[in-house]
Design an enzyme around this catalytic site. Structure first.
Site, PDB file in Angstrom:
ATOM      1  N   HIS A 101       0.848  -1.201   0.000  1.00 38.92           N
ATOM      2  CA  HIS A 101       0.000   0.000   0.000  1.00 38.92           C
ATOM      3  C   HIS A 101       0.878   1.244   0.000  1.00 38.92           C
ATOM      4  CE1 HIS A 101       0.766  -1.146   4.197  1.00 38.92           C
ATOM      5  NE2 HIS A 101       0.773   0.141   4.454  1.00 38.92           N
ATOM      6  N   HIS A 103       1.007   5.255   1.161  1.00 37.38           N
ATOM      7  CA  HIS A 103       0.417   6.311   1.983  1.00 37.38           C
ATOM      8  C   HIS A 103       0.491   7.622   1.204  1.00 37.38           C
ATOM      9  CE1 HIS A 103       0.728   4.202   6.032  1.00 37.38           C
ATOM     10  NE2 HIS A 103       1.556   3.470   5.314  1.00 37.38           N
TER      11      HIS A 103
HETATM   12  P1  AMP Z   1       2.020   0.419   7.377  1.00 37.61           P
HETATM   13  O1  AMP Z   1       2.674   0.750   8.680  1.00 37.61           O
HETATM   14  O2  AMP Z   1       2.694   1.071   6.192  1.00 37.61           O
HETATM   15  O3  AMP Z   1       1.814  -1.078   7.190  1.00 37.61           O
HETATM   16  O4  AMP Z   1       0.615   1.103   7.428  1.00 37.61           O
HETATM   17  C1  AMP Z   1      -0.567   0.468   7.762  1.00 37.61           C
HETATM   18  C2  AMP Z   1      -1.580   1.555   7.959  1.00 37.61           C
HETATM   19  O5  AMP Z   1      -2.865   0.964   7.901  1.00 37.61           O
HETATM   20  C3  AMP Z   1      -1.472   2.270   9.312  1.00 37.61           C
HETATM   21  O6  AMP Z   1      -1.231   3.657   9.083  1.00 37.61           O
HETATM   22  C4  AMP Z   1      -2.831   2.021   9.946  1.00 37.61           C
HETATM   23  O7  AMP Z   1      -3.325   3.131  10.644  1.00 37.61           O
HETATM   24  C5  AMP Z   1      -3.710   1.665   8.756  1.00 37.61           C
HETATM   25  N1  AMP Z   1      -4.824   0.783   9.028  1.00 37.61           N
HETATM   26  C6  AMP Z   1      -4.805  -0.399   9.693  1.00 37.61           C
HETATM   27  N2  AMP Z   1      -6.042  -0.933   9.730  1.00 37.61           N
HETATM   28  C7  AMP Z   1      -6.844  -0.082   9.049  1.00 37.61           C
HETATM   29  C8  AMP Z   1      -8.235  -0.071   8.751  1.00 37.61           C
HETATM   30  N3  AMP Z   1      -9.049  -1.055   9.148  1.00 37.61           N
HETATM   31  N4  AMP Z   1      -8.733   0.958   8.043  1.00 37.61           N
HETATM   32  C9  AMP Z   1      -7.923   1.976   7.652  1.00 37.61           C
HETATM   33  N5  AMP Z   1      -6.604   2.016   7.895  1.00 37.61           N
HETATM   34  C10 AMP Z   1      -6.072   1.008   8.600  1.00 37.61           C
END
Ligand code: AMP
Ligand code: ZN
Length: 138
Positions: A101, A103
């Site tokens: 993903h 950001h």
């Molecule tokens: P990463 O640290 O790059 O793996 O980012 C994962 C991101 O996903 C974090 O910023 C979380 O806040 C976000 N996240 C986790 N679960 C959800 C969810 N159910 N809906 C929206 N964002 C989420």
């Protein structure tokens, strides 16, 4: 983490809710549940791949084709002065969810987000030595 257990696969398929701002046959984009700025958005392929290097280049191209348009909309809607596009790969890099993903983090001048960027200078010959090693893996 298998695709069956993956929270982002479940969001992509509509099994669990998210505040979606865009979706088509290739990607889904929704607001991060733990934002570091208003409008912090995640963009991901519907297909489950863990990291950038696992994702077929054609699909990466399709994601990036959409990313610019989504990032611009996020920035305009939040009145941002700029934005970061980030992709964490692996635990050491801060990846928590093992579904590739990107950001999009809207930024305002002087907001202090990422204020600590621990940059330093290479010693004599070190950059060249590191580059030589990397090149061997390409
Ligand atoms: P990463 O640290 O790059 O793996 O980012 C994962 C991101 O996903 C974090 O910023 C979380 O806040 C976000 N996240 C986790 N679960 C959800 C969810 N159910 N809906 C929206 N964002 C989420
Ligand atoms: Zn997944």
């Amino acid at each position: 983490m298998s695709a069956q257990e993956c929270i982002f696969c479940k969001i992509a398929s509509g099994q669990i809710p998210a505040v979606k701002i865009y979706e088509d046959e290739i990607v889904v984009a929704f607001l991060d549940i733990g934002p570091i700025s208003d409008g912090h958005t995640l963009v991901l392929p519907r297909q489950h791949f863990e990291k950038v290097h696992n994702c077929p280049p054609e699909l990466l191209g399709q994601i990036w084709t959409r990313l610019g348009k989504i990032a611009n909309a996020v920035a305009l809607a939040t009145g941002a002065d700029g934005y970061n596009v980030l992709c964490n790969n692996g635990r050491a890099a801060g990846q928590i969810v093992d579904h590739l993903h990107f950001h999009i983090v809207p930024r305002k001048a002087g907001d202090g987000v990422f204020a600590k960027w621990p940059s330093y200078k290479y010693g004599q010959g070190r950059a060249e030595a590191i580059a030589e090693k990397i090149i061997k893996f390409l």
